[in-house]
Write a protein that holds these residues in place. Sequence first.
Motif, PDB file in Angstrom:
ATOM      1  N   LEU A  93      51.421  37.542  31.981  1.00 14.37           N
ATOM      2  CA  LEU A  93      51.707  39.144  31.800  1.00 14.37           C
ATOM      3  C   LEU A  93      53.004  39.226  32.834  1.00 14.37           C
ATOM      4  N   ARG A  94      53.385  38.047  33.608  1.00 16.74           N
ATOM      5  CA  ARG A  94      54.701  38.139  34.466  1.00 16.74           C
ATOM      6  C   ARG A  94      55.958  38.496  33.708  1.00 16.74           C
ATOM      7  N   SER A  95      56.620  39.461  34.214  1.00 17.19           N
ATOM      8  CA  SER A  95      57.757  40.164  33.650  1.00 17.19           C
ATOM      9  C   SER A  95      57.564  40.899  32.259  1.00 17.19           C
ATOM     10  N   VAL A  96      56.152  40.770  31.979  1.00 10.76           N
ATOM     11  CA  VAL A  96      55.749  41.847  30.840  1.00 10.76           C
ATOM     12  C   VAL A  96      55.259  43.257  31.027  1.00 10.76           C
ATOM     13  N   SER A  97      54.343  43.134  32.169  1.00  7.45           N
ATOM     14  CA  SER A  97      53.672  44.246  32.681  1.00  7.45           C
ATOM     15  C   SER A  97      54.267  44.406  34.318  1.00  7.45           C
ATOM     16  N   GLN A  98      54.513  45.662  34.722  1.00  8.16           N
ATOM     17  CA  GLN A  98      54.470  45.830  36.312  1.00  8.16           C
ATOM     18  C   GLN A  98      53.494  46.662  36.687  1.00  8.16           C
ATOM     19  N   LEU A  99      52.545  46.673  35.849  1.00  6.35           N
ATOM     20  CA  LEU A  99      51.544  47.657  36.588  1.00  6.35           C
ATOM     21  C   LEU A  99      50.645  46.633  37.721  1.00  6.35           C
ATOM     22  N   HIS A 100      49.978  47.541  38.493  1.00  4.03           N
ATOM     23  CA  HIS A 100      49.055  47.216  39.217  1.00  4.03           C
ATOM     24  C   HIS A 100      47.738  48.031  39.244  1.00  4.03           C
ATOM     25  N   PHE A 101      46.498  47.114  39.411  1.00  4.08           N
ATOM     26  CA  PHE A 101      45.162  47.788  39.040  1.00  4.08           C
ATOM     27  C   PHE A 101      45.057  48.905  40.124  1.00  4.08           C
ATOM     28  N   CYS A 102      44.312  50.141  39.542  1.00  9.17           N
ATOM     29  CA  CYS A 102      43.889  50.986  40.267  1.00  9.17           C
ATOM     30  C   CYS A 102      42.624  51.356  40.521  1.00  9.17           C
ATOM     31  N   ASP A 103      41.783  51.808  41.207  1.00  8.87           N
ATOM     32  CA  ASP A 103      40.380  52.250  41.342  1.00  8.87           C
ATOM     33  C   ASP A 103      40.006  53.051  40.351  1.00  8.87           C
ATOM     34  N   MET A 104      38.731  53.212  39.964  1.00 11.26           N
ATOM     35  CA  MET A 104      38.116  54.191  38.950  1.00 11.26           C
ATOM     36  C   MET A 104      37.348  55.176  39.901  1.00 11.26           C
ATOM     37  N   SER A 105      38.552  56.060  40.497  1.00  9.07           N
ATOM     38  CA  SER A 105      37.897  57.249  41.172  1.00  9.07           C
ATOM     39  C   SER A 105      37.867  58.386  40.349  1.00  9.07           C
ATOM     40  N   ASP A 106      36.936  59.554  41.010  1.00 13.83           N
ATOM     41  CA  ASP A 106      37.176  61.004  40.091  1.00 13.83           C
ATOM     42  C   ASP A 106      38.629  61.522  40.082  1.00 13.83           C
ATOM     43  N   ALA A 107      39.172  61.322  41.193  1.00 18.00           N
ATOM     44  CA  ALA A 107      40.521  61.679  41.134  1.00 18.00           C
ATOM     45  C   ALA A 107      41.471  61.112  40.111  1.00 18.00           C
ATOM     46  N   LEU A 108      41.185  60.058  39.855  1.00 12.06           N
ATOM     47  CA  LEU A 108      42.006  59.190  38.946  1.00 12.06           C
ATOM     48  C   LEU A 108      41.809  59.701  37.494  1.00 12.06           C
ATOM     49  N   PHE A 109      40.462  59.948  37.107  1.00  8.39           N
ATOM     50  CA  PHE A 109      40.039  60.501  35.817  1.00  8.39           C
ATOM     51  C   PHE A 109      40.560  61.745  35.784  1.00  8.39           C
ATOM     52  N   ASP A 110      40.603  62.594  36.536  1.00  5.01           N
ATOM     53  CA  ASP A 110      41.189  63.941  36.581  1.00  5.01           C
ATOM     54  C   ASP A 110      42.697  63.922  36.265  1.00  5.01           C
ATOM     55  N   GLU A 111      43.408  62.977  36.984  1.00  5.44           N
ATOM     56  CA  GLU A 111      44.801  62.576  36.780  1.00  5.44           C
ATOM     57  C   GLU A 111      45.153  62.187  35.131  1.00  5.44           C
ATOM     58  N   MET A 112      44.222  61.244  34.681  1.00  8.24           N
ATOM     59  CA  MET A 112      44.367  60.957  33.395  1.00  8.24           C
ATOM     60  C   MET A 112      44.090  62.073  32.494  1.00  8.24           C
ATOM     61  N   ALA A 113      43.201  62.842  32.639  1.00  7.24           N
ATOM     62  CA  ALA A 113      42.870  63.878  31.858  1.00  7.24           C
ATOM     63  C   ALA A 113      44.070  64.858  31.765  1.00  7.24           C
ATOM     64  N   GLN A 114      44.792  64.880  32.673  1.00  5.81           N
ATOM     65  CA  GLN A 114      46.177  65.667  32.818  1.00  5.81           C
ATOM     66  C   GLN A 114      47.481  65.089  32.092  1.00  5.81           C
ATOM     67  N   THR A 115      47.531  63.836  32.039  1.00  3.91           N
ATOM     68  CA  THR A 115      48.722  63.180  32.093  1.00  3.91           C
ATOM     69  C   THR A 115      48.522  62.166  30.712  1.00  3.91           C
ATOM     70  N   CYS A 116      47.548  61.642  30.151  1.00  4.93           N
ATOM     71  CA  CYS A 116      47.326  60.766  29.263  1.00  4.93           C
ATOM     72  C   CYS A 116      47.221  61.516  27.907  1.00  4.93           C
ATOM     73  N   ASP A 117      47.870  60.841  26.923  1.00  2.00           N
ATOM     74  CA  ASP A 117      47.378  61.231  25.537  1.00  2.00           C
ATOM     75  C   ASP A 117      46.306  60.297  25.089  1.00  2.00           C
ATOM     76  N   LEU A 118      46.041  59.479  25.477  1.00  2.00           N
ATOM     77  CA  LEU A 118      44.837  58.304  24.960  1.00  2.00           C
ATOM     78  C   LEU A 118      44.493  57.580  26.169  1.00  2.00           C
ATOM     79  N   VAL A 119      43.074  57.258  26.202  1.00  2.00           N
ATOM     80  CA  VAL A 119      42.396  56.122  27.256  1.00  2.00           C
ATOM     81  C   VAL A 119      41.573  55.345  26.440  1.00  2.00           C
ATOM     82  N   PHE A 120      42.025  54.106  26.602  1.00  2.48           N
ATOM     83  CA  PHE A 120      41.149  52.913  26.085  1.00  2.48           C
ATOM     84  C   PHE A 120      39.888  52.790  27.205  1.00  2.48           C
ATOM     85  N   PHE A 121      38.873  52.634  26.758  1.00  2.00           N
ATOM     86  CA  PHE A 121      37.517  51.944  27.719  1.00  2.00           C
ATOM     87  C   PHE A 121      37.391  50.467  27.088  1.00  2.00           C
TER      88      PHE A 121
END
Length: 359
Positions: free
Chosen positions: A55-83
């Motif tokens: 995925l070099r040059s395909v994705s610039q993402l970095h992994f982030c930790d699964m914190s409660d704050a992150l899920f709160d942020e995804m709840a506000q900003t995401c249209d869809l979440v894959f598990f």
Amino acid sequence: MGDGMKQITVGIVGGTGYTGVELLRILSRHPNVQVRYLTSRAEAGRAVSEIFPSLRSVSQLHFCDMSDALFDEMAQTCDLVFFATPHGVAMTHAPSLVNSGVKVIDLGADFRLQSLDEFANWYGMTHSCPELLAQAVYGLPEVNREKIAKAALIANPGCYPTTAILGLKPVIDAEKQLGNVVDGRIIIDAKSGISGAGRQGKIAISYAEVADNFSAYGVSGHRHTPEIAQGLNEILAAVFPKKIRFVPHLVPMIRGMFSTIHVPLTDTGSKVDWQSYFASSYQHEYFVDVLPSGVLPDTRSVKASNKLRIAIDQQADMLTILVVQDNLVKGAAGQAVQNMNIMFGFDELTALDLVPITP
């Protein structure tokens, strides 16, 4: 055709497994999707390309930790979440996401079995949100497309059940239309490549154990057996009380799945032109390819694609159905994206018109 201009924001929970990297590979081609979050407790802070150089040059993402704050942020900003997580994770976090208006697709097993007792028996835990489980739609597009389009929560099917349910759908349809075509127990003899066991370090799936070897597992019982039975009896509304005998095997290849399904036929069933019946059943399904009579499938013919190929062999009172798919694509990540496309009104083929690779 769907809305080609609509954009959605997506999160992927559990991005270090094989289904996670397949999701990223496929979604990187999707013009309507921005993947904003990618979680991993173990790899938090690391670039995706460090874990998956493909995925070099395909994705610039970095992994982030699964914190409660992150899920709160995804709840506000995401249209869809894959598990793309082990069982037990999605059902912990899905309720708050769904209640916030975020759609969820679970590639794990948390929402596949509608029976709470069956879930507890096969997965060793009590379901934590039965009220949400009751709302979950089984994400097999060729069967449940209309329900998927309206769903807030999708249970992405298991890999083996995808081959079994789609392989047997025309038989169930014939049983309902013609009556009494199946005579006795249906046998599903299935094989999978090692990637189906996930990206983990276990002796049993190490190279020295798997290479030059062929083994059965889950012979006395496998958690996909009740999922297959549910698919036939509830989703397809089978009208015969026949039992399924399902035996999976591990074969020395990385990816690919081959299910051979033996269906004993009654006199009525023996008179059906099954080749024509299957071809007619799937004539409008792009991702299900019924091969011409006499042509047999192999796993390489679907490798890295979202295609599922079916061949039929009819011998007097026995129908044999041969089904192949890539267990990581149509059996997992590709089917999840197919579900996403339906849920958001995109063209169902978007990002999934993948040509199989050879060799």
